[in-house]
Enzyme design. Structure first.
Site, PDB file in Angstrom:
ATOM      1  N   ASP A 210       0.649  -1.289  -0.041  1.00 16.50           N
ATOM      2  CA  ASP A 210      -0.019   0.026   0.044  1.00 16.50           C
ATOM      3  C   ASP A 210       0.868   1.182  -0.124  1.00 16.50           C
ATOM      4  O   ASP A 210       0.346   2.389  -0.124  1.00 16.50           O
ATOM      5  CB  ASP A 210      -0.886   0.044   1.243  1.00 16.50           C
ATOM      6  N   SER A 234      -7.531   5.555   0.149  1.00 20.40           N
ATOM      7  CA  SER A 234      -7.765   4.119  -0.636  1.00 20.40           C
ATOM      8  C   SER A 234      -9.286   3.909  -0.554  1.00 20.40           C
ATOM      9  O   SER A 234      -9.764   4.107   0.331  1.00 20.40           O
ATOM     10  CB  SER A 234      -6.904   3.360  -0.076  1.00 20.40           C
ATOM     11  N   GLN A 284      -5.279  -1.117  -7.178  1.00 22.07           N
ATOM     12  CA  GLN A 284      -6.018  -0.114  -6.255  1.00 22.07           C
ATOM     13  C   GLN A 284      -6.706   0.888  -6.913  1.00 22.07           C
ATOM     14  O   GLN A 284      -6.210   1.562  -7.886  1.00 22.07           O
ATOM     15  CB  GLN A 284      -4.766   0.256  -5.219  1.00 22.07           C
TER      16      GLN A 284
END
Length: 300
Positions: A210, A234, A284
């Site tokens: 991430d 996110s 993502q």
């Protein structure tokens, strides 16, 4: 003469954070480091949720994929409760669903799939050719450049010792406001000893997956996640674990952003070992809302 206790390393702190407490069958509690940031790092929630799921799976089944959604920002001042649902136990595959809860509300959900190891077809795309990490500036020098004009809260957060070291192949994204190609190549590695335990190794890989990823969707627009006019978060995170790796050695994290629209940025990532093996793939989508534009629209 008594020996002084050594300060715990940043990796020790991460391992402690991932060692979530079992409260009851399928129920765990995790805490967050108090690092001055106003919300919990998304990679931490992914990693803790994966640890919860792995503790409800037979040890011979390894995670091969996870799909997660972020629903609310995490509050670092209170614990996070992880509730695991045992969806399926098959002959080869196991499925678990995890919901993270704070203040009585779900902040995150994740489905993860696990598989018994078995042989099969094997191929991969080739790792891009980039300079090795030894030819790049170290993290100390990188921080001096990157944090020189950063706001105080950013300097405090990024200036601390971190369990993951990064060495970007190019620094232009960090110091320029030009509109650039939405691609990045970043060497990453764990700083400190990682337990010889596939559950911790998978969780730490998920944690670092991430890092820097959403930034790539902003390169084409000449801005960064630290722009005070932006609301950045996110929205979801997917990851596929292909091959085992040595987290203590450098890994190349290649990233690109094929699209941004509707106040959302889409990013993709591939993690390679130094020798060129594809370790994991990541995708993502994140919120990249320009609040300055919203304010200007409201004035019309």
């Amino acid at each position: 003469m008594s020996q002084q206790n050594e300060e715990p390393s940043a990796m020790d702190g991460l391992i402690k954070t991932l060692d979530i407490e079992k409260l009851e069958e399928n129920l765990f509690r995790g805490s967050s480091p108090q690092n001055g940031w106003q919300r919990v790092f998304g990679g931490q929630v992914i990693a803790q949720a994966l640890m919860a799921a792995q503790r409800c799976v037979e040890d011979d089944r390894l995670v091969h994929s996870l799909h997660a959604y972020f629903m609310r920002p995490g509050d670092p001042s209170v614990p996070i409760i992880y509730q695991v649902e045992r969806i399926r136990d098959g002959a080869s595959f196991t499925t678990r669903r995890v919901v993270a809860i704070q203040h009585g509300k779900a902040i995150f959900s994740m489905s993860a799939s696990f598989q018994l190891e078995e042989p099969g077809f094997d191929h991969q795309v080739v790792m891009p050719e980039v300079p090795p990490p030894e030819q790049l500036i170290g993290e100390k020098e990188f921080k001096e450049i990157f944090l020189a004009d950063a706001p105080e809260n950013v300097r405090r957060y990024w200036g601390r010792n971190r369990p993951i070291e990064i060495r970007p192949v190019s620094l232009i994204h960090y110091v320029s406001k030009e509109k650039l190609e939405p691609t990045a190549h970043i060497w990453v590695r764990a700083v400190g000893a990682v337990p010889d335990d596939h559950r911790y190794q998978a969780a730490i890989l998920a944690y670092l997956s991430d890092m820097t990823l959403l930034d790539t969707s902003l390169y084409a627009h000449g801005t960064s996640i630290f722009d005070p006019n932006l609301q950045v978060a996110s929205l979801d995170h997917a990851m596929w674990f292909h091959r085992p790796c040595d987290l203590g050695d450098w890994m190349l994290y290649t990233q690109d952003s094929p699209s941004a629209s509707g106040a959302r940025g889409m990013t993709r990532g591939s993690l390679y070992s130094r020798s060129g093996q594809l370790i994991a793939s990541v995708a993502q989508e994140g919120l990249i809302r320009n609040r300055a534009n919203d304010e200007n629209e409201g004035k019309k």
